[in-house]
Every structure is written in C-alpha cells, then in structure tokens.
Design a protein around this motif. Structure first.
Motif, PDB file in Angstrom:
ATOM      1  N   ASN A   2       0.840  -1.205   0.000  1.00 58.61           N
ATOM      2  CA  ASN A   2       0.000   0.000   0.000  1.00 58.61           C
ATOM      3  C   ASN A   2       0.875   1.255   0.000  1.00 58.61           C
ATOM      4  O   ASN A   2       2.084   1.178   0.259  1.00 58.61           O
ATOM      5  CB  ASN A   2      -0.987   0.015   1.174  1.00 58.61           C
ATOM      6  CG  ASN A   2      -1.933  -1.163   1.140  1.00 58.61           C
ATOM      7  OD1 ASN A   2      -2.181  -1.749   0.094  1.00 58.61           O
ATOM      8  ND2 ASN A   2      -2.460  -1.529   2.295  1.00 58.61           N
ATOM      9  N   PHE A  44     -12.235  -4.726 -10.320  1.00 58.96           N
ATOM     10  CA  PHE A  44     -10.983  -5.405  -9.980  1.00 58.96           C
ATOM     11  C   PHE A  44     -10.398  -6.079 -11.212  1.00 58.96           C
ATOM     12  O   PHE A  44     -11.087  -6.802 -11.932  1.00 58.96           O
ATOM     13  CB  PHE A  44     -11.244  -6.454  -8.895  1.00 58.96           C
ATOM     14  CG  PHE A  44     -10.007  -7.171  -8.438  1.00 58.96           C
ATOM     15  CD1 PHE A  44      -8.992  -6.484  -7.783  1.00 58.96           C
ATOM     16  CD2 PHE A  44      -9.852  -8.528  -8.654  1.00 58.96           C
ATOM     17  CE1 PHE A  44      -7.847  -7.140  -7.352  1.00 58.96           C
ATOM     18  CE2 PHE A  44      -8.706  -9.201  -8.228  1.00 58.96           C
ATOM     19  CZ  PHE A  44      -7.707  -8.506  -7.573  1.00 58.96           C
ATOM     20  N   HIS A  85      -5.657  -1.174   2.018  1.00 57.53           N
ATOM     21  CA  HIS A  85      -6.475  -2.391   1.999  1.00 57.53           C
ATOM     22  C   HIS A  85      -7.045  -2.663   3.396  1.00 57.53           C
ATOM     23  O   HIS A  85      -7.273  -3.815   3.749  1.00 57.53           O
ATOM     24  CB  HIS A  85      -5.637  -3.602   1.574  1.00 57.53           C
ATOM     25  CG  HIS A  85      -5.083  -3.521   0.198  1.00 57.53           C
ATOM     26  ND1 HIS A  85      -4.194  -4.450  -0.310  1.00 57.53           N
ATOM     27  CD2 HIS A  85      -5.287  -2.624  -0.803  1.00 57.53           C
ATOM     28  CE1 HIS A  85      -3.857  -4.126  -1.548  1.00 57.53           C
ATOM     29  NE2 HIS A  85      -4.513  -3.024  -1.871  1.00 57.53           N
ATOM     30  N   ILE A 137      -3.619  -7.434  -9.613  1.00 56.25           N
ATOM     31  CA  ILE A 137      -2.614  -6.480  -9.137  1.00 56.25           C
ATOM     32  C   ILE A 137      -2.389  -5.420 -10.202  1.00 56.25           C
ATOM     33  O   ILE A 137      -2.228  -5.732 -11.390  1.00 56.25           O
ATOM     34  CB  ILE A 137      -1.285  -7.209  -8.827  1.00 56.25           C
ATOM     35  CG1 ILE A 137      -1.499  -8.244  -7.724  1.00 56.25           C
ATOM     36  CG2 ILE A 137      -0.213  -6.215  -8.412  1.00 56.25           C
ATOM     37  CD1 ILE A 137      -0.291  -9.096  -7.432  1.00 56.25           C
ATOM     38  N   THR A 138      -2.375  -4.172  -9.768  1.00 53.01           N
ATOM     39  CA  THR A 138      -2.328  -3.056 -10.724  1.00 53.01           C
ATOM     40  C   THR A 138      -0.916  -2.793 -11.235  1.00 53.01           C
ATOM     41  O   THR A 138      -0.275  -1.791 -10.901  1.00 53.01           O
ATOM     42  CB  THR A 138      -2.881  -1.772 -10.078  1.00 53.01           C
ATOM     43  OG1 THR A 138      -2.207  -1.575  -8.809  1.00 53.01           O
ATOM     44  CG2 THR A 138      -4.358  -1.868  -9.853  1.00 53.01           C
ATOM     45  N   SER A 153     -15.763  -2.200  -0.066  1.00 56.54           N
ATOM     46  CA  SER A 153     -15.466  -2.240  -1.509  1.00 56.54           C
ATOM     47  C   SER A 153     -15.960  -3.541  -2.138  1.00 56.54           C
ATOM     48  O   SER A 153     -16.103  -3.629  -3.356  1.00 56.54           O
ATOM     49  CB  SER A 153     -13.957  -2.076  -1.760  1.00 56.54           C
ATOM     50  OG  SER A 153     -13.254  -3.283  -1.545  1.00 56.54           O
ATOM     51  N   ASN A 154     -16.230  -4.541  -1.296  1.00 58.98           N
ATOM     52  CA  ASN A 154     -16.764  -5.814  -1.795  1.00 58.98           C
ATOM     53  C   ASN A 154     -18.288  -5.796  -1.938  1.00 58.98           C
ATOM     54  O   ASN A 154     -18.866  -6.720  -2.520  1.00 58.98           O
ATOM     55  CB  ASN A 154     -16.393  -6.961  -0.837  1.00 58.98           C
ATOM     56  CG  ASN A 154     -14.901  -7.193  -0.731  1.00 58.98           C
ATOM     57  OD1 ASN A 154     -14.149  -6.766  -1.592  1.00 58.98           O
ATOM     58  ND2 ASN A 154     -14.476  -7.872   0.324  1.00 58.98           N
ATOM     59  N   LEU A 169     -12.141   0.847  -4.977  1.00 61.15           N
ATOM     60  CA  LEU A 169     -11.610  -0.111  -5.933  1.00 61.15           C
ATOM     61  C   LEU A 169     -12.281  -1.435  -5.603  1.00 61.15           C
ATOM     62  O   LEU A 169     -11.973  -2.057  -4.580  1.00 61.15           O
ATOM     63  CB  LEU A 169     -10.090  -0.221  -5.786  1.00 61.15           C
ATOM     64  CG  LEU A 169      -9.305   1.108  -5.871  1.00 61.15           C
ATOM     65  CD1 LEU A 169      -7.841   0.871  -5.556  1.00 61.15           C
ATOM     66  CD2 LEU A 169      -9.461   1.743  -7.246  1.00 61.15           C
ATOM     67  N   GLN A 211     -11.925  -2.428   2.797  1.00 59.56           N
ATOM     68  CA  GLN A 211     -11.928  -3.516   1.827  1.00 59.56           C
ATOM     69  C   GLN A 211     -13.298  -4.199   1.797  1.00 59.56           C
ATOM     70  O   GLN A 211     -13.839  -4.514   0.736  1.00 59.56           O
ATOM     71  CB  GLN A 211     -10.852  -4.538   2.200  1.00 59.56           C
ATOM     72  CG  GLN A 211     -10.919  -5.847   1.436  1.00 59.56           C
ATOM     73  CD  GLN A 211     -10.409  -5.729   0.015  1.00 59.56           C
ATOM     74  OE1 GLN A 211      -9.329  -5.212  -0.223  1.00 59.56           O
ATOM     75  NE2 GLN A 211     -11.180  -6.207  -0.944  1.00 59.56           N
ATOM     76  N   ASN A 223     -13.400  -4.898  -4.659  1.00 61.44           N
ATOM     77  CA  ASN A 223     -12.656  -6.081  -4.212  1.00 61.44           C
ATOM     78  C   ASN A 223     -11.169  -5.806  -3.975  1.00 61.44           C
ATOM     79  O   ASN A 223     -10.348  -6.722  -3.950  1.00 61.44           O
ATOM     80  CB  ASN A 223     -12.786  -7.232  -5.231  1.00 61.44           C
ATOM     81  CG  ASN A 223     -14.221  -7.476  -5.649  1.00 61.44           C
ATOM     82  OD1 ASN A 223     -14.614  -7.111  -6.756  1.00 61.44           O
ATOM     83  ND2 ASN A 223     -15.004  -8.073  -4.774  1.00 61.44           N
ATOM     84  N   HIS A 224     -10.820  -4.554  -3.766  1.00 66.30           N
ATOM     85  CA  HIS A 224      -9.397  -4.183  -3.689  1.00 66.30           C
ATOM     86  C   HIS A 224      -9.093  -3.237  -2.529  1.00 66.30           C
ATOM     87  O   HIS A 224      -8.090  -3.389  -1.848  1.00 66.30           O
ATOM     88  CB  HIS A 224      -8.987  -3.545  -5.026  1.00 66.30           C
ATOM     89  CG  HIS A 224      -7.528  -3.221  -5.135  1.00 66.30           C
ATOM     90  ND1 HIS A 224      -6.952  -2.787  -6.315  1.00 66.30           N
ATOM     91  CD2 HIS A 224      -6.523  -3.244  -4.229  1.00 66.30           C
ATOM     92  CE1 HIS A 224      -5.662  -2.576  -6.123  1.00 66.30           C
ATOM     93  NE2 HIS A 224      -5.372  -2.839  -4.872  1.00 66.30           N
TER      94      HIS A 224
END
Length: 301
Positions: free
Chosen positions: A67, A178, A143, A181-182, A151-152, A204, A148, A206-207
């Motif tokens: 993060n 999602f 996260h 990994i970005t 975000s889900n 974001l 988190q 699920n992120h």
C-alpha cells in the motif's frame, strides 16, 4: 582490559572498535542534512509524508510493506514528480530521507536513503492520478479490512452515519472493477475515468480504497473519515444480518452537498476558535503528527 557481562571495555591506550551503530552515526555527520539537501519546501513535504506513513501504521491502515501514500512535488525547474515509500520498509519504518522521488513516467530522480526501489503497482495507481488531476496533490491507498469489506459490497457506502454523509459528496459514483494487481499501465485510463474530474474518494472493487486531497492533511482527513464510515457500516450490517430494510438511512435532503457544506462551515470559529488558515483537516493531521513525534521522532530524519 576487562569484561563486564557481554560488554568489552578498554583501558589505557587500547583502541575500542566502533560498533555498526557508531559507524553509522559518524557517517551521518558527513552527510548533508535533509534541510540542506532538499530545501525547506521539499523537506517539509518529506517530513509530513513520513509522518503520514507512521500515522497510517498507528491507525491499522498498513499492510506490512504494501500500500502507498504519495505526494506531488514541484522540482526547481518546474517539472513534477511525486514522493512514495520504498518497497521494503514497513510504514512504521519510513523516514523523510528514505522516501523515493519518482516522475509520472516511472523514472527515479532520487532513490532516498534506502536500498529499495518502489512498488510498480503503486506507481500505476498514484502516477496515473497525479498526472491526470492537477487538483490532487496527495493520495492514500489502503487495503484496511473494513474499507476492503465495503469495496466488496454492491451497495457501496451507505448513508448510515455522520461520517458517511460528510464525505458522500466527494465519493465517485462508480467503482473501479478489480483487474488483479495493478501492474498494467493499460489500467490507468480506467482508473482515471472511474475517479472522474471532481471525486476525491474511489472504491476499488474487491481491492480497497483511494482517498485524495489537495494536501497531505486533507487526504489524511478524508481517509480517516472514510475508515470510520466503513467500520460503522460493517458493524451495523453484521448486527442486522445484512438486511438493509432494518437500517435507519440518513434522509436524502440532509445528504445534499449544499447542506453538508453549510453545517461544516466555520465549526472552529463558531466555538470561539481562531480564524486562521489551518482548517479542521490540518488540525486533525497535525494533532496526530504530534503524537507520532512524541512516540518516535525518527520519521523526521
């Protein structure tokens, strides 16, 4: 020469071998100070950003070495870059001098005092937003488990509390799907589109979350309020078994941006506080920064 416990003592003209810590302290004397090396403006940003990392660790927003928190910086030649954490230090280890200076295209201008580079996933997210939104100078990405969790949820952040209604107007109306990994630059346009031209908070899916601001204190305050709002929602949803029909949702009229701004305006002054440039966001951040300084001032080095 005598021995006491495990400590070696020398007498007379015998020379004592310097420890690693002592050698480091001696070497530091030969190094230019942060203020001398970076100048007052950049050093102030570095110290405040390092404090932000320590505060984030204290708040439980960290994930060991993952993060990021970044801040935009303007170089003497007018070119822009941003400061970000070394990919290897815990948030509670970050110092002002260890921060890396990176350009929007990923070039390291200053590697800082550590041997670590930067996390490319952080560069993709933070670099994209710093490049696209001139009004955003600082970005928090976390996260944290409650953020988190929200975000889900398809319902997103519900208007359940003072905190959720106060930041509601600056939350993006759309989340960012999602995509793993970005680390793919191709994701940048979608991130920028999801945040939009005015929003300062982005879920974001699920992120996790992004909280942006015009300054480090401003972005911190948004992340702090967002964290509280998400925690209240997670606890409340668990208490009612996820049944939204059992919840008291704040009236839509109360949630309107103009009404939120009206209620927040002049809070300190109405209470007899000083009319000064420092807003409630600044006061909140610097209160936490003082706590970090009292506990461990090493972030200022």
């Amino acid at each position: 020469m005598g021995i006491i416990g495990c400590k070696l003592l020398t007498t007379g003209s015998e020379k004592k071998e310097a420890t690693k810590g002592e050698r480091f302290e001696e070497a530091k004397k030969e190094m230019p100070s942060g203020l001398e090396k970076y100048g007052p403006k950049e050093w102030k940003l570095r110290v405040e950003l390092a404090a932000a990392y320590r505060i984030a660790a204290h708040m439980g927003w960290d994930e060991i070495i993952y993060n990021h928190i970044s801040v935009r910086i303007i170089e003497p030649d007018g070119k822009e870059a941003f400061l970000i954490n070394p990919f290897g230090l815990r948030f509670d280890e970050v110092t002002a001098s260890s921060l890396l200076k990176v350009t929007a295209d990923g070039k390291v201008i200053d590697p800082g005092s550590s041997d670590y580079g930067f996390n490319y996933a952080g560069f993709v997210i933070h670099g994209a937003i710093h490049d696209a939104r001139e009004d955003i100078n600082c970005i928090f990405h976390t996260h944290d488990k409650d953020m988190q969790a929200v975000s889900n949820m398809k319902c997103g952040l519900l208007p359940l509390s003072l905190e959720s209604t106060s930041i509601g107007p600056v939350i993006s109306k759309t989340g960012h799907p999602f995509q793993g990994i970005t680390t793919d630059d191709a994701e940048r346009p979608a991130l920028i589109k999801a945040l939009g031209e005015k929003a300062l908070i982005l879920f974001l899916n699920n992120h996790g979350t992004l909280a942006c601001g015009k300054s480090i204190p401003d972005a911190f305050f948004k992340m702090f309020i967002l964290a509280r709002a998400c925690s209240y929602q997670v606890v409340t949803m668990a208490a009612v078994g996820g049944d939204v029909s059992k919840l008291h949702l704040v009236d839509e009229k109360v949630r309107e941006e103009k009404n939120v701004k009206k209620r927040l305006a002049g809070v300190a002054e109405k209470g007899g506080g000083r009319e000064e440039a420092t807003s409630k966001t600044d006061r909140t951040f610097y209160a936490m920064m003082r706590m970090m300084e009292q506990r461990d001032p090493s972030f200022m080095s």
